[in-house]
Design a protein around this motif. Structure first.
Motif, PDB file in Angstrom:
ATOM      1  N   LEU A 115       0.690  -0.984  -0.453  1.00 49.19           N
ATOM      2  CA  LEU A 115      -0.207   0.004  -0.469  1.00 49.19           C
ATOM      3  C   LEU A 115       0.699   1.464  -0.021  1.00 49.19           C
ATOM      4  O   LEU A 115       0.904   2.631  -0.673  1.00 49.19           O
ATOM      5  CB  LEU A 115      -0.783  -0.299   0.981  1.00 49.19           C
ATOM      6  CG  LEU A 115      -1.546  -1.166   1.181  1.00 49.19           C
ATOM      7  CD1 LEU A 115      -2.746  -1.323   2.464  1.00 49.19           C
ATOM      8  CD2 LEU A 115      -3.151  -1.156   0.152  1.00 49.19           C
ATOM      9  N   LEU A 116       2.567   0.966   0.555  1.00 48.83           N
ATOM     10  CA  LEU A 116       2.693   2.487   0.721  1.00 48.83           C
ATOM     11  C   LEU A 116       4.178   2.638  -0.992  1.00 48.83           C
ATOM     12  O   LEU A 116       3.843   3.888  -1.320  1.00 48.83           O
ATOM     13  CB  LEU A 116       3.520   1.974   2.070  1.00 48.83           C
ATOM     14  CG  LEU A 116       2.755   2.158   3.389  1.00 48.83           C
ATOM     15  CD1 LEU A 116       4.656   1.337   4.368  1.00 48.83           C
ATOM     16  CD2 LEU A 116       2.874   3.266   3.552  1.00 48.83           C
ATOM     17  N   ALA A 117       3.887   1.237  -0.982  1.00 48.68           N
ATOM     18  CA  ALA A 117       4.726   1.614  -2.512  1.00 48.68           C
ATOM     19  C   ALA A 117       3.989   1.916  -3.073  1.00 48.68           C
ATOM     20  O   ALA A 117       4.092   2.690  -4.103  1.00 48.68           O
ATOM     21  CB  ALA A 117       5.677   0.046  -2.850  1.00 48.68           C
ATOM     22  N   ALA A 118       2.766   1.407  -3.601  1.00 51.89           N
ATOM     23  CA  ALA A 118       2.126   2.129  -4.226  1.00 51.89           C
ATOM     24  C   ALA A 118       1.236   3.464  -4.299  1.00 51.89           C
ATOM     25  O   ALA A 118       1.068   4.164  -5.650  1.00 51.89           O
ATOM     26  CB  ALA A 118       0.160   1.107  -4.916  1.00 51.89           C
ATOM     27  N   THR A 119       1.790   3.477  -3.241  1.00 47.18           N
ATOM     28  CA  THR A 119       0.892   5.524  -3.094  1.00 47.18           C
ATOM     29  C   THR A 119       2.300   6.151  -3.172  1.00 47.18           C
ATOM     30  O   THR A 119       1.788   7.243  -3.821  1.00 47.18           O
ATOM     31  CB  THR A 119       1.211   5.661  -1.031  1.00 47.18           C
ATOM     32  OG1 THR A 119      -0.356   5.291  -0.588  1.00 47.18           O
ATOM     33  CG2 THR A 119       0.891   7.054  -0.933  1.00 47.18           C
ATOM     34  N   ALA A 120       3.704   5.697  -3.574  1.00 50.23           N
ATOM     35  CA  ALA A 120       5.078   6.444  -3.365  1.00 50.23           C
ATOM     36  C   ALA A 120       5.136   6.975  -4.931  1.00 50.23           C
ATOM     37  O   ALA A 120       5.636   7.231  -5.630  1.00 50.23           O
ATOM     38  CB  ALA A 120       5.985   5.362  -2.881  1.00 50.23           C
ATOM     39  N   LEU A 121       4.233   5.742  -5.823  1.00 50.26           N
ATOM     40  CA  LEU A 121       4.714   5.406  -6.963  1.00 50.26           C
ATOM     41  C   LEU A 121       3.648   6.625  -7.503  1.00 50.26           C
ATOM     42  O   LEU A 121       2.741   6.587  -8.689  1.00 50.26           O
ATOM     43  CB  LEU A 121       4.097   4.064  -7.430  1.00 50.26           C
ATOM     44  CG  LEU A 121       5.401   3.343  -7.686  1.00 50.26           C
ATOM     45  CD1 LEU A 121       5.334   2.360  -8.071  1.00 50.26           C
ATOM     46  CD2 LEU A 121       6.869   4.124  -8.408  1.00 50.26           C
ATOM     47  N   GLY A 122       2.380   6.830  -6.898  1.00 49.79           N
ATOM     48  CA  GLY A 122       1.703   7.917  -7.206  1.00 49.79           C
ATOM     49  C   GLY A 122      -0.208   6.894  -7.686  1.00 49.79           C
ATOM     50  O   GLY A 122      -1.069   7.929  -8.135  1.00 49.79           O
ATOM     51  N   TYR A 123       0.308   5.930  -6.872  1.00 42.69           N
ATOM     52  CA  TYR A 123      -1.574   5.321  -7.046  1.00 42.69           C
ATOM     53  C   TYR A 123      -1.921   5.231  -6.236  1.00 42.69           C
ATOM     54  O   TYR A 123      -1.723   5.846  -5.213  1.00 42.69           O
ATOM     55  CB  TYR A 123      -0.418   3.686  -7.453  1.00 42.69           C
ATOM     56  CG  TYR A 123       0.093   3.259  -8.874  1.00 42.69           C
ATOM     57  CD1 TYR A 123      -1.045   4.164  -9.955  1.00 42.69           C
ATOM     58  CD2 TYR A 123       0.703   3.205  -8.996  1.00 42.69           C
ATOM     59  CE1 TYR A 123      -0.270   3.671 -11.094  1.00 42.69           C
ATOM     60  CE2 TYR A 123       1.937   2.885  -9.518  1.00 42.69           C
ATOM     61  CZ  TYR A 123       1.194   3.496 -11.253  1.00 42.69           C
ATOM     62  OH  TYR A 123       1.841   3.537 -12.518  1.00 42.69           O
ATOM     63  N   VAL A 124      -3.366   4.507  -5.691  1.00 44.98           N
ATOM     64  CA  VAL A 124      -4.314   4.465  -4.878  1.00 44.98           C
ATOM     65  C   VAL A 124      -4.481   2.880  -4.823  1.00 44.98           C
ATOM     66  O   VAL A 124      -4.967   2.260  -6.084  1.00 44.98           O
ATOM     67  CB  VAL A 124      -5.406   5.289  -4.790  1.00 44.98           C
ATOM     68  CG1 VAL A 124      -5.324   6.206  -4.244  1.00 44.98           C
ATOM     69  CG2 VAL A 124      -5.971   5.116  -5.605  1.00 44.98           C
ATOM     70  N   SER A 125      -4.642   1.972  -3.377  1.00 41.74           N
ATOM     71  CA  SER A 125      -4.869   1.132  -3.703  1.00 41.74           C
ATOM     72  C   SER A 125      -6.257   0.985  -1.655  1.00 41.74           C
ATOM     73  O   SER A 125      -6.217   1.716  -1.528  1.00 41.74           O
ATOM     74  CB  SER A 125      -3.826   0.272  -3.483  1.00 41.74           C
ATOM     75  OG  SER A 125      -4.258  -1.353  -3.138  1.00 41.74           O
ATOM     76  N   LEU A 126      -5.929  -0.550  -1.998  1.00 38.56           N
ATOM     77  CA  LEU A 126      -7.113  -0.516  -0.439  1.00 38.56           C
ATOM     78  C   LEU A 126      -7.014  -2.418  -0.329  1.00 38.56           C
ATOM     79  O   LEU A 126      -6.431  -2.789  -1.286  1.00 38.56           O
ATOM     80  CB  LEU A 126      -8.920  -0.743  -1.149  1.00 38.56           C
ATOM     81  CG  LEU A 126      -9.611  -1.204  -0.065  1.00 38.56           C
ATOM     82  CD1 LEU A 126     -10.185  -0.198   1.128  1.00 38.56           C
ATOM     83  CD2 LEU A 126     -10.833  -1.471  -1.279  1.00 38.56           C
ATOM     84  N   TRP A 127      -6.864  -2.505   1.132  1.00 39.11           N
ATOM     85  CA  TRP A 127      -6.446  -3.656   1.346  1.00 39.11           C
ATOM     86  C   TRP A 127      -7.887  -4.153   1.801  1.00 39.11           C
ATOM     87  O   TRP A 127      -8.565  -4.638   2.545  1.00 39.11           O
ATOM     88  CB  TRP A 127      -6.236  -3.765   3.337  1.00 39.11           C
ATOM     89  CG  TRP A 127      -5.945  -5.009   3.715  1.00 39.11           C
ATOM     90  CD1 TRP A 127      -6.184  -5.635   3.480  1.00 39.11           C
ATOM     91  CD2 TRP A 127      -4.438  -4.826   5.072  1.00 39.11           C
ATOM     92  NE1 TRP A 127      -5.565  -6.262   4.844  1.00 39.11           N
ATOM     93  CE2 TRP A 127      -4.819  -5.924   5.208  1.00 39.11           C
ATOM     94  CE3 TRP A 127      -4.182  -3.586   5.410  1.00 39.11           C
ATOM     95  CZ2 TRP A 127      -3.965  -6.095   6.432  1.00 39.11           C
ATOM     96  CZ3 TRP A 127      -2.976  -3.490   6.825  1.00 39.11           C
ATOM     97  CH2 TRP A 127      -3.333  -4.879   7.062  1.00 39.11           C
ATOM     98  N   LEU A 128      -8.485  -5.407   0.610  1.00 36.29           N
ATOM     99  CA  LEU A 128      -9.595  -5.579   0.503  1.00 36.29           C
ATOM    100  C   LEU A 128      -9.791  -7.417   0.631  1.00 36.29           C
ATOM    101  O   LEU A 128      -9.041  -8.193   0.239  1.00 36.29           O
ATOM    102  CB  LEU A 128      -9.661  -5.407  -1.579  1.00 36.29           C
ATOM    103  CG  LEU A 128     -11.313  -6.290  -1.457  1.00 36.29           C
ATOM    104  CD1 LEU A 128     -12.227  -5.539  -0.810  1.00 36.29           C
ATOM    105  CD2 LEU A 128     -11.338  -5.940  -3.177  1.00 36.29           C
ATOM    106  N   ASP A 129     -10.031  -7.364   1.643  1.00 36.09           N
ATOM    107  CA  ASP A 129     -10.472  -8.855   2.389  1.00 36.09           C
ATOM    108  C   ASP A 129     -11.333  -9.312   2.550  1.00 36.09           C
ATOM    109  O   ASP A 129     -11.632 -10.440   2.792  1.00 36.09           O
ATOM    110  CB  ASP A 129      -9.026  -8.257   4.055  1.00 36.09           C
ATOM    111  CG  ASP A 129      -9.878  -8.164   5.162  1.00 36.09           C
ATOM    112  OD1 ASP A 129     -10.333  -7.233   4.994  1.00 36.09           O
ATOM    113  OD2 ASP A 129      -8.893  -7.030   5.706  1.00 36.09           O
ATOM    114  N   SER A 130     -12.048  -8.595   3.388  1.00 40.26           N
ATOM    115  CA  SER A 130     -13.229  -9.236   3.309  1.00 40.26           C
ATOM    116  C   SER A 130     -14.214 -10.086   2.624  1.00 40.26           C
ATOM    117  O   SER A 130     -14.504 -11.830   3.550  1.00 40.26           O
ATOM    118  CB  SER A 130     -14.419  -8.451   3.718  1.00 40.26           C
ATOM    119  OG  SER A 130     -14.755  -6.779   2.705  1.00 40.26           O
ATOM    120  N   PRO A 131     -14.212 -10.223   1.277  1.00 37.08           N
ATOM    121  CA  PRO A 131     -14.519 -10.775   0.553  1.00 37.08           C
ATOM    122  C   PRO A 131     -13.825 -12.658   0.515  1.00 37.08           C
ATOM    123  O   PRO A 131     -15.084 -13.050   0.431  1.00 37.08           O
ATOM    124  CB  PRO A 131     -14.429 -10.681  -1.212  1.00 37.08           C
ATOM    125  CG  PRO A 131     -14.085  -9.520  -0.997  1.00 37.08           C
ATOM    126  CD  PRO A 131     -13.129  -9.035   0.287  1.00 37.08           C
TER     127      PRO A 131
END
Lengths: 178, 178
Positions: A105-121
């Motif tokens: 999540l941190l690396a994606a942010t650093a590269l200018g993206y956004v993400s999500l910790w999607l676990d519940s499914p």
């Protein structure tokens, strides 16, 4: 990007994504960050599957659709290898996968993206098994989360956080509940 | 420090520490990084106690001595608040605390320190309770880990890691076991 800036910028993106592709190079940098996380007894239980485009994501999304997986141009599936982790208190699958996810999540942010910790499914054993099968991962693996990655469609925002003093104390624990 | 450099530099320091103090300002930056990690359902279950000197660390160390806690000039104890986390599959204490720890290990590294995810002493319920009592934390809290923080006494090193291709694949899972 400076790491303290990244800590500030990272947030859980619960909205949709723009269709702009994420390069395989960037996805590999994010995955590399994930596997550089520490693991219990250095067992390195985490396994990742990069889903670099809609064709790869669609069958995973079909099992448990979310706005993130329906629109993301890329994703990374996060599994652990049960054969390298014992049961009981020395099982560190959750710690291992969580540290790897946070790094990604941190690396994606650093590269200018956004993400999500999607676990519940994937709490649902049937959906977990079905998504794992789509990925061709054997039963000796466990699928914990799928991280959609891309540019945000619309503004996302960091959720409100408790103030520092409500969560951190010095010398002794203080219950500073609000 | 650039975050990708931090990912490369972070390692688990299992040796001793130099006596050089860690400033309270740096410890607060590390704690701030910890509580900036995501948490399940944004419940923010993690609570931290900064132990800024030997006086604060010594009674915690006495319960479960390790070379890290015996020599570190500072440490951060990591707890979760059980009153904000339900039991069952929606309990994210491990995920929450693990993401917070990873952020703190990275932040410590970025500030020129080394640290360690020291959790095993607190698997023992009696030691966990004793260390928690030393911190004045009530029974509604759970102590998961204590991170010693400081400058390394002697060279530590990153443990050997599996190659990228043994842990990451594209499109589908591949078992590239070595």
């Amino acid at each position: 990007m400076d790491i303290f800036k990244v800590f500030e910028k990272r947030y859980s993106h619960k909205e949709g994504f723009l269709p702009d592709a994420v390069s395989l190079e960037d996805l590999k940098r994010i995955a590399e960050a994930g596997i550089s996380a520490p693991s219990g007894v250095n067992r390195q239980s985490v396994r990742l599957v990069i889903l670099p485009n809609r064709d790869a994501i669609a069958p995973v999304c079909a099992i448990a659709p979310t706005i993130g997986l329906e629109t993301a141009p890329a994703a990374i599936a996060v599994l652990t290898d049960k054969t390298v982790t014992p049961s009981g208190e020395m099982n560190f699958e959750k710690e291992d996968y969580s540290a790897a996810v946070e790094n990604m999540l941190l690396a994606a942010t650093a590269l200018g993206y956004v993400s999500l910790w999607l676990d519940s499914p994937y709490f649902d054993a049937k959906k977990e098994a079905a998504a794992r099968a789509v990925l061709d991962a054997p039963e000796t693996m466990r699928l914990w989360a799928v991280l959609p990655i891309g540019k945000p469609d619309g503004a996302g925002s960091r959720r409100e956080k408790l103030p520092f003093d409500a969560r951190v104390s010095v010398d002794k624990f203080h219950l500073n509940r609000l």
